[in-house]
Design an enzyme around this catalytic site. Structure first.
Site, PDB file in Angstrom:
ATOM      1  N   GLY A 114       0.879  -1.054   0.138  1.00 59.73           N
ATOM      2  CA  GLY A 114       0.022  -0.001  -0.173  1.00 59.73           C
ATOM      3  C   GLY A 114       0.903   1.255   0.165  1.00 59.73           C
ATOM      4  O   GLY A 114       0.307   2.428  -0.405  1.00 59.73           O
ATOM      5  N   GLU A 137       2.500  -8.143  -1.882  1.00 58.90           N
ATOM      6  CA  GLU A 137       1.220  -8.493  -1.218  1.00 58.90           C
ATOM      7  C   GLU A 137       1.031 -10.020  -1.600  1.00 58.90           C
ATOM      8  O   GLU A 137       0.544 -10.630  -0.837  1.00 58.90           O
ATOM      9  CB  GLU A 137       0.155  -7.877  -1.784  1.00 58.90           C
ATOM     10  CG  GLU A 137      -0.143  -6.411  -1.264  1.00 58.90           C
ATOM     11  CD  GLU A 137       0.551  -5.335  -2.160  1.00 58.90           C
ATOM     12  OE1 GLU A 137       1.727  -5.866  -2.795  1.00 58.90           O
ATOM     13  OE2 GLU A 137       0.216  -4.129  -1.825  1.00 58.90           O
TER      14      GLU A 137
HETATM   15  C1  3H9 Z   1      -0.813  -4.329   1.734  1.00 53.50           C
HETATM   16  O1  3H9 Z   1       0.113  -3.226   1.875  1.00 53.50           O
HETATM   17  C2  3H9 Z   1      -2.148  -4.269   1.068  1.00 53.50           C
HETATM   18  C3  3H9 Z   1      -2.261  -3.312   0.152  1.00 53.50           C
HETATM   19  O2  3H9 Z   1      -1.949  -3.654  -1.220  1.00 53.50           O
HETATM   20  C4  3H9 Z   1      -3.861  -3.018   0.201  1.00 53.50           C
HETATM   21  C5  3H9 Z   1      -4.442  -2.132   1.322  1.00 53.50           C
HETATM   22  C6  3H9 Z   1      -5.960  -1.613   1.126  1.00 53.50           C
HETATM   23  N1  3H9 Z   1       2.174  -3.777   9.172  1.00 53.50           N
HETATM   24  O3  3H9 Z   1      10.293  -7.216   9.413  1.00 53.50           O
HETATM   25  P1  3H9 Z   1      10.958  -6.414  10.447  1.00 53.50           P
HETATM   26  C7  3H9 Z   1       6.717  -4.970  11.679  1.00 53.50           C
HETATM   27  S1  3H9 Z   1      -0.392  -5.601   2.382  1.00 53.50           S
HETATM   28  C8  3H9 Z   1       2.455  -3.880  10.344  1.00 53.50           C
HETATM   29  O4  3H9 Z   1      11.495  -6.998  11.638  1.00 53.50           O
HETATM   30  P2  3H9 Z   1      13.054  -5.584   8.464  1.00 53.50           P
HETATM   31  C9  3H9 Z   1       7.294  -6.128  11.954  1.00 53.50           C
HETATM   32  O5  3H9 Z   1       5.957  -6.975  12.414  1.00 53.50           O
HETATM   33  C10 3H9 Z   1       1.399  -5.273   2.998  1.00 53.50           C
HETATM   34  N2  3H9 Z   1       3.787  -4.309  10.905  1.00 53.50           N
HETATM   35  O6  3H9 Z   1      12.010  -5.491  10.063  1.00 53.50           O
HETATM   36  C11 3H9 Z   1       7.920  -5.888  13.005  1.00 53.50           C
HETATM   37  O7  3H9 Z   1       7.342  -5.753  14.354  1.00 53.50           O
HETATM   38  P3  3H9 Z   1       8.029  -6.302  15.738  1.00 53.50           P
HETATM   39  C12 3H9 Z   1       2.304  -5.125   2.133  1.00 53.50           C
HETATM   40  C13 3H9 Z   1       4.717  -4.327  10.280  1.00 53.50           C
HETATM   41  O8  3H9 Z   1      13.753  -4.506   8.559  1.00 53.50           O
HETATM   42  C14 3H9 Z   1       8.695  -4.574  12.584  1.00 53.50           C
HETATM   43  O9  3H9 Z   1       7.746  -3.926  11.815  1.00 53.50           O
HETATM   44  N3  3H9 Z   1       3.741  -4.816   2.863  1.00 53.50           N
HETATM   45  C15 3H9 Z   1       4.533  -4.289   8.854  1.00 53.50           C
HETATM   46  O10 3H9 Z   1      13.614  -6.904   8.686  1.00 53.50           O
HETATM   47  C16 3H9 Z   1       9.862  -4.571  11.902  1.00 53.50           C
HETATM   48  O11 3H9 Z   1       9.813  -5.433  10.953  1.00 53.50           O
HETATM   49  C17 3H9 Z   1       4.452  -5.893   3.179  1.00 53.50           C
HETATM   50  O12 3H9 Z   1       4.376  -7.107   2.877  1.00 53.50           O
HETATM   51  C18 3H9 Z   1       3.324  -4.102   8.162  1.00 53.50           C
HETATM   52  N4  3H9 Z   1       3.071  -3.627   6.905  1.00 53.50           N
HETATM   53  O13 3H9 Z   1      12.094  -5.574   7.519  1.00 53.50           O
HETATM   54  C19 3H9 Z   1       6.020  -5.584   3.863  1.00 53.50           C
HETATM   55  N5  3H9 Z   1       5.888  -4.225   8.111  1.00 53.50           N
HETATM   56  O14 3H9 Z   1       9.145  -5.575  15.844  1.00 53.50           O
HETATM   57  C20 3H9 Z   1       5.999  -6.267   5.065  1.00 53.50           C
HETATM   58  C21 3H9 Z   1       6.650  -4.630   9.245  1.00 53.50           C
HETATM   59  O15 3H9 Z   1       6.994  -6.130  16.772  1.00 53.50           O
HETATM   60  N6  3H9 Z   1       6.982  -6.122   5.909  1.00 53.50           N
HETATM   61  N7  3H9 Z   1       5.995  -4.707  10.429  1.00 53.50           N
HETATM   62  O16 3H9 Z   1       8.354  -7.694  15.285  1.00 53.50           O
HETATM   63  C22 3H9 Z   1       8.263  -6.477   5.365  1.00 53.50           C
HETATM   64  O17 3H9 Z   1       8.413  -7.284   4.658  1.00 53.50           O
HETATM   65  C23 3H9 Z   1       9.177  -6.140   6.361  1.00 53.50           C
HETATM   66  O18 3H9 Z   1       8.906  -5.753   7.863  1.00 53.50           O
HETATM   67  C24 3H9 Z   1      10.226  -4.948   5.766  1.00 53.50           C
HETATM   68  C25 3H9 Z   1      11.359  -4.546   7.201  1.00 53.50           C
HETATM   69  C26 3H9 Z   1      10.943  -5.307   4.756  1.00 53.50           C
HETATM   70  C27 3H9 Z   1       9.431  -3.656   5.677  1.00 53.50           C
END
Ligand code: 3H9
Length: 640
Positions: A114, A137
């Site tokens: 998003g 996603e």
């Molecule tokens: C979407 O966007 C749908 C849309 O198309 C439509 C909408 C209508 N939300 O991974 P890390 C937390 S679907 C909530 O350890 P890194 C994570 O749980 C989404 N929390 O760090 C962790 O918490 P904690 C599409 C999130 O540096 C902390 O942040 N996006 C989210 O190794 C640190 O994360 C994705 O799929 C989130 N979106 O990696 C991206 N993202 O410390 C998902 C992270 O309590 N995220 N957290 O354990 C990632 O792939 C990795 O977190 C990222 C950073 C690469 C960003």
């Protein structure tokens, strides 16, 4: 510059440009209050006659890592999608896109899901070289749900857009600019000013093109169809038993054929349908479980710069490569000069292989190779920060080695055994072993497999445990903290899987049928590559689902027993371990999640039935499973 701070969105104005900066650490996820705040600030900027243009950016070196996955999880579990008339990300994007003032996204760090979709709805995009742009996603079982399947192909072409979405690939700044996803590349220091300049330029010109109105890149339907077909083929295995890849292609093609408005509707419907699926619930569970694994209250980690590795067989070499790739200095000890030479050849070959696969450059391989020292004498390890032994699985050999290491190493230096069977307590039982000893159970091939079991017991020094966990993370693997027990965690819980396979084959079930049923369930391959049916005339007559249950319910049972004994701290650790080490399908969430979805009382009842019917202790449910099943049954029962 004037400014004020609001919850979730920081607002400032730079020479007629309103800058809205998202602040929701750690990754600026689009939580509902942040989206609402952003919408209000956009409205206020658009109504403010002193503002000519807008810039949206993110605080803390991150643009936006996507929708709030916690919220998606709640919706996937059944919470109503919209609890109020509050604006959503779709509303933000629509407002941005149709605004009478230009808006530019200033992107540093992650712009995912998003987050990227919001940037796509802007009228220009400036990014840093370290920006990471992607629509991942599909990894969560979803497709982009805020216009990504329509805007991205119009900006960079259907082929590149489909490839990005179907593989969840992230683009770095320079690649994104080459493809047309970024208009301008700027370094982090000048990012905001460059974005403001672009916004002012667009405002002065008085015209800009919205992504949805672009028609120059998307191409024609036959080409998009052909590209989609071949790309779907390439990812078929990755999305076995899942629907998001087909849905993504459908939305893109609908937009190419009937226009973006129709495409957006197809996208929205598919997004909502996928969000309600068991597979997405499972994948979101795994997303959080992977981040929670290895969490424990341990001492602060000491700095690790050099690691000694004793034994350079297949496992040792793989470990050496992982350590070198993480920038550590590695000293490998082998028993004689010939083995030393052959191990060096293989390790350097593996480093070059990484170059061939595009995972590193020739220069990096040379730097890593320069960090490798080979020796035939254990004394070479006298000053290392951590030692891993990977000598053959021989108890006496390992015991002698640890006694010897006790003389050579500094007292505090952790020493880890890679044994898959010998528990730390057994290795210490020489009477002369000193120093903190624990287990690091890697899976083969060590350079590729993500999971490492970090084995401790009551005698393990917490500092050594903290250092071992940090070392595993440093080599970009996942440490699961396992309290020592026979088989440790993964081998222990999957032992009944092999036993049940043999059990069914003994009762006349064709090995090929077992393999097919488990493969169809999602396992990487069937379990029964060896063995033949006994030709038993009273062969069991089982459906494919029954076969899967006969093999996997005993795994669930053993996993509950291990959890009950405190072998791991959380059920989700078991799920992550089974996925990473055994190839349990992540879209089923791991054995614990899968069993819970099917109903623990059902699992326990079937096991009890089979234990009786076959007089086989293999199937007898353990106390921990029975207790969990009874809790699940009472929480599901309607209250009086
Ligand atoms: C979407 O966007 C749908 C849309 O198309 C439509 C909408 C209508 N939300 O991974 P890390 C937390 S679907 C909530 O350890 P890194 C994570 O749980 C989404 N929390 O760090 C962790 O918490 P904690 C599409 C999130 O540096 C902390 O942040 N996006 C989210 O190794 C640190 O994360 C994705 O799929 C989130 N979106 O990696 C991206 N993202 O410390 C998902 C992270 O309590 N995220 N957290 O354990 C990632 O792939 C990795 O977190 C990222 C950073 C690469 C960003």
């Amino acid at each position: 510059m004037s400014g004020s701070e609001r919850a979730g969105v920081k607002v400032s104005t730079r020479r007629e440009v309103r800058v809205l900066s998202l602040a929701n650490p750690p990754v600026n996820a689009l939580a509902a209050p942040v989206v609402e705040e952003l919408y209000r600030e956009l409205e206020s900027a658009l109504a403010d006659t002193s503002v000519n243009a807008l810039v949206v950016t993110g605080e803390g070196g991150v643009f936006i890592a996507g929708a709030d996955i916690n919220r998606l999880q709640r919706i996937a579990r059944g919470e109503a999608l919209a609890t109020s008339s509050a604006p959503t990300l779709l509303d933000v994007n629509a407002l941005l896109e149709s605004a009478a003032k230009p808006c530019v996204a200033a992107i540093d760090g992650f712009a995912l899901g998003g987050g990227l979709e919001l940037a796509l709805a802007c009228h220009g995009r400036v990014g840093t070289p370290r920006a990471r742009l992607g629509l991942p996603e599909l990894r969560l079982g979803l497709i982009p749900g805020a216009g990504g399947t329509q805007r991205l192909p119009r900006l960079i072409g259907a082929e590149a857009a489909l490839e990005m979405m179907l593989t969840s690939r992230e683009l770095r700044g320079a690649d994104a600019q080459r493809l047309g996803l970024l208009d301008v590349l700027a370094d982090a220091e000048s990012l905001l000013e460059t974005a403001c300049d672009l916004a002012r330029k667009l405002a002065a010109r008085g015209q800009w093109v919205t992504s949805l109105k672009r028609g120059d890149r998307i191409g024609d339907l036959p080409t998009a169809r052909a590209v989609a077909e071949s790309q779907l083929e390439a990812v078929r295995a990755r999305y076995r038993n899942q629907h998001q890849a087909d849905a993504c292609v459908r939305a893109v093609l609908a937009g190419v054929e009937h226009g973006a408005k129709h495409g957006a509707k197809v996208e929205r419907d598919a997004f909502l349908e996928l969000l309600a699926s068991t597979e997405t619930r499972a994948l979101i569970h795994v997303f959080f479980a992977e981040r929670a694994v290895g969490r424990a209250d341990l001492p602060k980690t000491r700095e690790l710069r050099s690691v000694g590795l004793v034994g350079a067989g297949t496992m040792g070499r793989g470990i050496a490569v992982s350590l070198l790739n993480a920038g550590l200095r590695v000293t490998v000890v082998e028993s004689d000069a010939e083995r030393v030479a052959s191990a060096r050849d293989v390790i350097e070959g593996l480093l070059l292989h990484e170059v061939e696969r595009g995972r590193s450059t020739r220069e990096q391989a040379a730097e890593r190779s320069a960090c490798l020292r080979m020796a035939t004498d254990l004394e070479a390890l006298a000053s290392v920060d951590f030692v891993i032994e990977a000598v053959p699985e021989d108890l006496e050999l390992k015991r002698r080695l640890f006694v010897e290491l006790g003389r050579i190493l500094l007292a505090h230096v952790p020493r880890a055994s890679t044994s898959s069977t010998l528990e730390p307590a057994l290795l210490r039982q020489s009477g002369q072993t000193s120093g903190p000893l624990l287990g690091l159970h890697f899976f083969s091939p060590a350079q590729g497999m993500k999971l490492v079991e970090v084995i401790s017991d009551e005698a393990t020094d917490p500092q050594a445990l903290a250092d071992a966990r940090a070392l595993v993370k440093r080599v970009k693997k996942t440490p699961v903290l396992v309290r020592s027990c026979p088989g440790f965690l993964v081998n222990r819980i999957f032992m009944p899987y092999s036993q049940a396979t043999g059990f069914l084959i003994d009762r006349g079930v064709e090995p090929d049928r077992i393999d097919r049923a488990l493969f169809d369930f999602g396992m990487p391959k069937g379990p029964s590559r060896v063995g033949a049916p006994t030709g038993n005339a009273a062969a069991l007559d089982l459906s494919d689902d029954d076969i899967v249950a006969h093999l996997l319910y005993p795994v669930v049972n053993e996993a509950h027993r291990a959890l009950g004994e405190g072998v791991v701290g959380a059920a989700s650790d078991i799920d992550v371990s089974a996925i990473l080490a055994y190839g349990f399908p992540s879209y089923r969430g791991g054995p614990m999640f899968w069993a819970e979805q099917g109903g623990l009382p059902h699992v326990a009842t079937r096991l009890e039935e089979w234990a009786l019917r076959y007089s086989a202790p293999l199937f007898a449910p353990c106390e921990a499973l029975l207790a969990a099943a009874s809790t699940a049954a009472s929480s599901a029962a309607p209250s009086a």
